[in-house]
Design a protein around this motif. Structure first.
Motif, PDB file in Angstrom:
ATOM      1  N   MET A 114       0.840  -1.209   0.000  1.00 57.37           N
ATOM      2  CA  MET A 114       0.000   0.000   0.000  1.00 57.37           C
ATOM      3  C   MET A 114       0.871   1.254   0.000  1.00 57.37           C
ATOM      4  O   MET A 114       1.777   1.369   0.826  1.00 57.37           O
ATOM      5  N   GLY A 115       0.579   2.166  -0.925  1.00 59.05           N
ATOM      6  CA  GLY A 115       1.398   3.374  -1.024  1.00 59.05           C
ATOM      7  C   GLY A 115       1.111   4.371   0.094  1.00 59.05           C
ATOM      8  O   GLY A 115       0.131   4.241   0.822  1.00 59.05           O
ATOM      9  N   LYS A 116       1.982   5.331   0.206  1.00 61.27           N
ATOM     10  CA  LYS A 116       1.827   6.379   1.212  1.00 61.27           C
ATOM     11  C   LYS A 116       1.440   7.689   0.531  1.00 61.27           C
ATOM     12  O   LYS A 116       1.994   8.038  -0.531  1.00 61.27           O
ATOM     13  N   VAL A 117       0.515   8.389   1.144  1.00 58.74           N
ATOM     14  CA  VAL A 117       0.068   9.675   0.606  1.00 58.74           C
ATOM     15  C   VAL A 117       0.663  10.783   1.466  1.00 58.74           C
ATOM     16  O   VAL A 117       0.454  10.814   2.684  1.00 58.74           O
ATOM     17  N   ILE A 118       1.403  11.673   0.835  1.00 62.41           N
ATOM     18  CA  ILE A 118       1.853  12.850   1.562  1.00 62.41           C
ATOM     19  C   ILE A 118       1.344  14.087   0.827  1.00 62.41           C
ATOM     20  O   ILE A 118       1.225  14.089  -0.406  1.00 62.41           O
ATOM     21  N   SER A 119       1.032  15.101   1.591  1.00 66.68           N
ATOM     22  CA  SER A 119       0.650  16.345   0.918  1.00 66.68           C
ATOM     23  C   SER A 119       1.622  17.444   1.323  1.00 66.68           C
ATOM     24  O   SER A 119       2.163  17.436   2.427  1.00 66.68           O
ATOM     25  N   LEU A 120       1.830  18.347   0.367  1.00 65.06           N
ATOM     26  CA  LEU A 120       2.595  19.563   0.613  1.00 65.06           C
ATOM     27  C   LEU A 120       1.552  20.650   0.682  1.00 65.06           C
ATOM     28  O   LEU A 120       0.874  20.938  -0.325  1.00 65.06           O
ATOM     29  N   ALA A 121       1.373  21.208   1.844  1.00 66.80           N
ATOM     30  CA  ALA A 121       0.216  22.076   2.035  1.00 66.80           C
ATOM     31  C   ALA A 121       0.531  23.224   2.977  1.00 66.80           C
ATOM     32  O   ALA A 121       1.295  23.079   3.922  1.00 66.80           O
ATOM     33  N   ASN A 122      -0.064  24.345   2.646  1.00 69.08           N
ATOM     34  CA  ASN A 122      -0.001  25.533   3.490  1.00 69.08           C
ATOM     35  C   ASN A 122      -0.880  26.573   2.815  1.00 69.08           C
ATOM     36  O   ASN A 122      -0.849  26.697   1.595  1.00 69.08           O
ATOM     37  N   GLN A 123      -1.670  27.277   3.609  1.00 71.66           N
ATOM     38  CA  GLN A 123      -2.522  28.294   2.992  1.00 71.66           C
ATOM     39  C   GLN A 123      -1.694  29.451   2.420  1.00 71.66           C
ATOM     40  O   GLN A 123      -2.181  30.219   1.593  1.00 71.66           O
ATOM     41  N   LYS A 124      -0.459  29.551   2.866  1.00 71.22           N
ATOM     42  CA  LYS A 124       0.403  30.633   2.384  1.00 71.22           C
ATOM     43  C   LYS A 124       0.922  30.277   0.990  1.00 71.22           C
ATOM     44  O   LYS A 124       1.510  29.219   0.793  1.00 71.22           O
ATOM     45  N   ILE A 162       1.992  12.111  -4.088  1.00 70.31           N
ATOM     46  CA  ILE A 162       2.340  13.439  -3.564  1.00 70.31           C
ATOM     47  C   ILE A 162       1.265  14.423  -4.013  1.00 70.31           C
ATOM     48  O   ILE A 162       1.024  14.579  -5.214  1.00 70.31           O
ATOM     49  N   ILE A 163       0.620  15.060  -3.055  1.00 77.06           N
ATOM     50  CA  ILE A 163      -0.448  16.014  -3.400  1.00 77.06           C
ATOM     51  C   ILE A 163       0.049  17.442  -3.163  1.00 77.06           C
ATOM     52  O   ILE A 163       0.477  17.790  -2.069  1.00 77.06           O
ATOM     53  N   ASP A 164      -0.023  18.242  -4.223  1.00 81.02           N
ATOM     54  CA  ASP A 164       0.320  19.669  -4.141  1.00 81.02           C
ATOM     55  C   ASP A 164      -0.991  20.420  -3.884  1.00 81.02           C
ATOM     56  O   ASP A 164      -1.905  20.421  -4.709  1.00 81.02           O
ATOM     57  N   SER A 165      -1.095  21.032  -2.715  1.00 78.59           N
ATOM     58  CA  SER A 165      -2.372  21.592  -2.268  1.00 78.59           C
ATOM     59  C   SER A 165      -2.548  23.054  -2.639  1.00 78.59           C
ATOM     60  O   SER A 165      -1.565  23.759  -2.868  1.00 78.59           O
ATOM     61  N   PRO A 166      -3.803  23.522  -2.672  1.00 80.95           N
ATOM     62  CA  PRO A 166      -4.051  24.938  -2.964  1.00 80.95           C
ATOM     63  C   PRO A 166      -3.635  25.834  -1.791  1.00 80.95           C
ATOM     64  O   PRO A 166      -3.648  25.389  -0.643  1.00 80.95           O
ATOM     65  N   PRO A 167      -3.320  27.098  -2.083  1.00 78.48           N
ATOM     66  CA  PRO A 167      -2.886  28.006  -1.021  1.00 78.48           C
ATOM     67  C   PRO A 167      -4.082  28.662  -0.317  1.00 78.48           C
ATOM     68  O   PRO A 167      -4.262  29.869  -0.380  1.00 78.48           O
ATOM     69  N   SER A 168      -4.876  27.847   0.336  1.00 82.53           N
ATOM     70  CA  SER A 168      -6.070  28.392   0.979  1.00 82.53           C
ATOM     71  C   SER A 168      -6.559  27.382   1.998  1.00 82.53           C
ATOM     72  O   SER A 168      -6.134  26.236   1.999  1.00 82.53           O
ATOM     73  N   ILE A 169      -7.474  27.823   2.850  1.00 86.51           N
ATOM     74  CA  ILE A 169      -8.138  26.876   3.742  1.00 86.51           C
ATOM     75  C   ILE A 169      -9.564  26.745   3.242  1.00 86.51           C
ATOM     76  O   ILE A 169     -10.373  27.650   3.408  1.00 86.51           O
ATOM     77  N   THR A 170      -9.820  25.626   2.576  1.00 86.60           N
ATOM     78  CA  THR A 170     -11.134  25.386   1.982  1.00 86.60           C
ATOM     79  C   THR A 170     -11.507  23.932   2.288  1.00 86.60           C
ATOM     80  O   THR A 170     -10.735  23.210   2.900  1.00 86.60           O
ATOM     81  N   MET A 171     -12.657  23.529   1.792  1.00 89.17           N
ATOM     82  CA  MET A 171     -13.057  22.130   1.956  1.00 89.17           C
ATOM     83  C   MET A 171     -12.038  21.210   1.278  1.00 89.17           C
ATOM     84  O   MET A 171     -11.738  20.125   1.798  1.00 89.17           O
ATOM     85  N   ASP A 172     -11.486  21.662   0.157  1.00 87.72           N
ATOM     86  CA  ASP A 172     -10.474  20.837  -0.515  1.00 87.72           C
ATOM     87  C   ASP A 172      -9.259  20.613   0.370  1.00 87.72           C
ATOM     88  O   ASP A 172      -8.729  19.501   0.429  1.00 87.72           O
ATOM     89  N   SER A 173      -8.828  21.675   1.051  1.00 89.59           N
ATOM     90  CA  SER A 173      -7.662  21.495   1.939  1.00 89.59           C
ATOM     91  C   SER A 173      -7.964  20.444   2.996  1.00 89.59           C
ATOM     92  O   SER A 173      -7.116  19.628   3.339  1.00 89.59           O
ATOM     93  N   VAL A 174      -9.192  20.472   3.509  1.00 91.72           N
ATOM     94  CA  VAL A 174      -9.571  19.512   4.546  1.00 91.72           C
ATOM     95  C   VAL A 174      -9.572  18.093   3.976  1.00 91.72           C
ATOM     96  O   VAL A 174      -9.044  17.156   4.587  1.00 91.72           O
ATOM     97  N   ILE A 175     -10.133  17.943   2.775  1.00 92.18           N
ATOM     98  CA  ILE A 175     -10.171  16.617   2.137  1.00 92.18           C
ATOM     99  C   ILE A 175      -8.748  16.094   1.922  1.00 92.18           C
ATOM    100  O   ILE A 175      -8.446  14.928   2.174  1.00 92.18           O
TER     101      ILE A 175
END
Ligand SMILES: Nc1ncnc2c1ncn2[C@@H]1O[C@H](COP(=O)(O)OP(=O)(O)O)[C@@H](O)[C@H]1O
Ligand SMILES: [Mg+2]
Length: 211
Positions: A1-11, A88-101
């Motif tokens: 099973m693979g590992k999921v990491i996200s790179l995330a920050n609202q900034k 590897i998930i590159d996240s949006p620069p915001s706090i939204t429902m997507d960031s939570v997901i």
């Protein structure tokens, strides 16, 4: 099973896309099966991947770009994990429902931060969100200026706010901006440059955290 990491920050501009692409290249070049998911509407990681196809050829990027679809992402990610070692998930620069997901779908959330007061103030609400979602986060200090006393002060401030900070730091280097524009990672160029060593150390530290 693979590992999921996200790179995330609202900034914005903290290094999410730069670090996502460089880790993808590192692990792909090390022989792992790597998928990247661009969840940011600005699509910087997708543009990087287009350039990579141009540089290496459509089928020789060593990486797969998958679509982010918010509607049933938590279900999709279960299937994706069966096919790759790292996602590897590159996240949006915001706090939204997507960031939570994205946080919920991640085994571990990595939070790039430029060590300046304005960046840290903008980051703390995001660290709180990750904590609320009961996921582990680790701050990655990025664009660190050599010998800056500010970095020490900012490290203390983050620790005081309860943040865990990666031992591996990424220094401010033009090579990281240059390689982005041609769809490459620093380790594609060579593994002995200072930036490559930093990316390799960071990648190894991440592996120790997620396994
Ligand atoms: N360590 C670094 N050294 C030099 N430039 C960097 C570094 N990290 C990021 N950059 C540059 O800063 C800008 C923002 O980085 P990016 O990864 O796009 O941030 P984000 O995805 O968080 O918005 C880009 O132009 C990128 O090339
Ligand atoms: Mg980005």
């Amino acid at each position: 099973m693979g590992k999921v990491i996200s790179l995330a920050n609202q900034k914005g501009g903290s290094g999410k896309t730069t670090i996502s692409s460089n880790l993808a290249v590192l692990w792909s070049n090390s022989g792992y099966k790597v998928a990247i998911i661009d969840a940011d509407n600005q699509k910087s990681l997708s543009h990087w991947f287009e350039s990579r196809k141009g540089y290496y050829g459509e089928n020789d990027t060593g990486i797969e770009l998958l679509k982010y679809n918010s509607s049933d992402f938590l279900e999709q990610i279960k299937e994706i994990k069966k096919k790759f070692d790292f996602i590897i998930i590159d996240s949006p620069p915001s706090i939204t429902m997507d960031s939570v997901i994205i946080v919920r779908s991640s085994n571990h959330v990595f939070v790039p931060v430029q060590p300046t007061p304005v960046d840290i103030v903008a980051t703390i609400p995001f660290l709180d969100l990750v904590k609320k979602e009961r996921r582990e986060s680790t701050v990655i200090l990025n664009r660190v200026m050599p010998r800056a006393r500010l970095t020490e002060a900012m490290t203390l401030r983050l620790r005081y706010a309860g943040a865990k900070i990666a031992r591996s730091k990424i220094t401010a280097k033009v090579i990281l901006a240059e390689t982005y524009s041609v769809g490459r990672g620093v380790v594609d160029i060579g593994i002995n440059s200072p930036s490559s060593r930093e990316i390799i150390n960071l990648g190894n530290e991440i592996l120790r955290k997620i396994y």
